[in-house]
Design an enzyme around this catalytic site. Structure first.
Site, PDB file in Angstrom:
ATOM      1  N   THR A  65       0.834  -1.196   0.000  1.00 42.00           N
ATOM      2  CA  THR A  65       0.000   0.000   0.000  1.00 42.00           C
ATOM      3  C   THR A  65       0.869   1.247   0.000  1.00 42.00           C
ATOM      4  OG1 THR A  65      -1.879  -1.056   1.115  1.00 42.00           O
ATOM      5  CG2 THR A  65      -1.647   1.319   1.391  1.00 42.00           C
ATOM      6  N   SER A  66       0.556   2.221  -0.849  1.00 43.32           N
ATOM      7  CA  SER A  66       1.240   3.511  -0.888  1.00 43.32           C
ATOM      8  C   SER A  66       2.739   3.310  -1.146  1.00 43.32           C
ATOM      9  CB  SER A  66       0.963   4.275   0.400  1.00 43.32           C
ATOM     10  OG  SER A  66       1.332   5.629   0.287  1.00 43.32           O
ATOM     11  N   SER A  67       3.603   3.651  -0.201  1.00 38.75           N
ATOM     12  CA  SER A  67       5.036   3.395  -0.380  1.00 38.75           C
ATOM     13  C   SER A  67       5.284   1.916  -0.638  1.00 38.75           C
ATOM     14  CB  SER A  67       5.818   3.849   0.855  1.00 38.75           C
ATOM     15  OG  SER A  67       7.181   3.529   0.756  1.00 38.75           O
ATOM     16  N   HIS A 107      -6.689   8.383  -0.780  1.00 38.87           N
ATOM     17  CA  HIS A 107      -5.468   7.655  -0.454  1.00 38.87           C
ATOM     18  C   HIS A 107      -5.643   6.984   0.914  1.00 38.87           C
ATOM     19  CE1 HIS A 107      -1.235   6.904  -1.294  1.00 38.87           C
ATOM     20  NE2 HIS A 107      -0.987   7.091  -0.016  1.00 38.87           N
ATOM     21  N   TYR A 119      -1.401  -1.121  -4.373  1.00 38.24           N
ATOM     22  CA  TYR A 119      -2.477  -0.199  -4.005  1.00 38.24           C
ATOM     23  C   TYR A 119      -1.951   1.235  -3.865  1.00 38.24           C
ATOM     24  CZ  TYR A 119      -5.244  -4.361  -2.844  1.00 38.24           C
ATOM     25  OH  TYR A 119      -5.936  -5.554  -2.902  1.00 38.24           O
TER      26      TYR A 119
END
Length: 295
Positions: A138-140, A279, A162
């Site tokens: 997720t994200s990073s 986000h 994601y």
């Protein structure tokens, strides 16, 4: 980049204190660890023969332990007998390095190298199936998912990211964290052609001529932290690398408001656009397991 996944020191210590089979445990020595990453592994009590492995990567300011507690991968591991790895990045505000030459190079001695070594350790120790190794984040963690698919395509069979960015989008940035990174990438301003993105990926593992992982991407249209425009760039990247063209949109899949974008026959690359979602896009573990071929 920044994730909503955060954890208190007390909770992290509580999770790390678990040491029985069927609990998340710390692995202090898994091989070469050039950037001092932390490895946590979950081995279910009923382990499948030659089990699959899922590497699950947290977002900035998160930890592997907390990401494990916020996802369902471990409970699904109990059902299906696969192994999960929830590592932690203990540098750069808890973000994975997706910017340096070291991490963007196969065997380069960066974060990607250490994560690949966690996989090698797990395959050896648990007789896991090297053809059933998967990565998600997720994200990073999604950014690193893309980087791993590019730098270690011979290790991972499939990936699900994601709310991330294309592999190489942050190349050359002084940092990978929102506090210090060049904001151009996160703002969706790094624009390349499919051919240019393909060249970026190929340069991360020069001479590699094998297949790349099956890729599944997710991004929300209302994401203003890691711009939704990054989904289009990642789509150009992986459709180019894998060599597929757009086939069709499938609306309200896997749920209302989500659109599945199918490339080729849909078995090698798909993307999900989540209308009105910011986000980050919530993790869809059941969809991931189907994509990985575990269920």
């Amino acid at each position: 980049m920044l994730s909503s996944f955060k954890i208190s020191g007390l909770a992290a210590l509580s999770l790390l204190s678990l040491s029985a089979n069927g609990a998340l445990v710390s692995v202090p020595n898994f091989g070469a660890n050039p950037t001092n990453l932390l490895m946590n592994i979950y081995v279910p009590s009923k382990l499948a023969t030659n089990p699959a492995i899922i590497l699950a990567l947290h977002g900035c300011s998160g930890t592997g332990e907390f990401y494990a507690s916020q996802t369902k991968y471990n409970s699904l591991a109990d059902t299906h007998g696969f192994i999960t790895i929830f590592p932690s990045a203990n540098h750069d505000n808890g973000c994975w390095d997706v910017a340096s030459t070291k991490t963007l190079t196969h065997g380069g001695g960066g974060d990607s190298n250490g994560l690949a070594n966690m996989i090698s350790y797990t395959i050896s120790k648990y007789n896991a199936d090297p053809k059933k190794v998967f990565v998600t984040g997720t994200s990073s963690g999604s950014m690193m998912t893309n980087v791993l698919a590019a730098t270690y395509p011979d290790v991972f069979a499939a990936a699900s990211g994601y709310s991330g960015v294309a592999a190489g989008c942050l190349a050359g940035s002084p940092s990978s964290s929102p506090q210090a990174a060049d904001p151009t990438c996160a703002n969706g301003k790094v624009i390349k052609t499919s051919a240019e993105w393909t060249s970026v990926v190929k340069a991360m593992y020069p001479g590699y001529s094998g297949a790349y992982p099956r890729i599944q991407l997710w991004h929300g249209t209302a994401d203003t932290f890691v711009s939704y425009a990054n989904l289009a760039e990642a789509v150009k990247e992986w459709s180019g690398v894998i060599g597929l063209t757009f086939t069709k949109n499938v609306t309200n899949t896997p749920q209302s408001g989500y659109t599945q974008m199918v490339y080729g026959d849909g078995t090698r690359f798909i993307a999900y656009s989540a209308a009105g979602v910011g986000h980050t896009v919530p993790v869809h573990e059941d969809v991931d397991l189907k994509w990985f071929g575990i269920v």
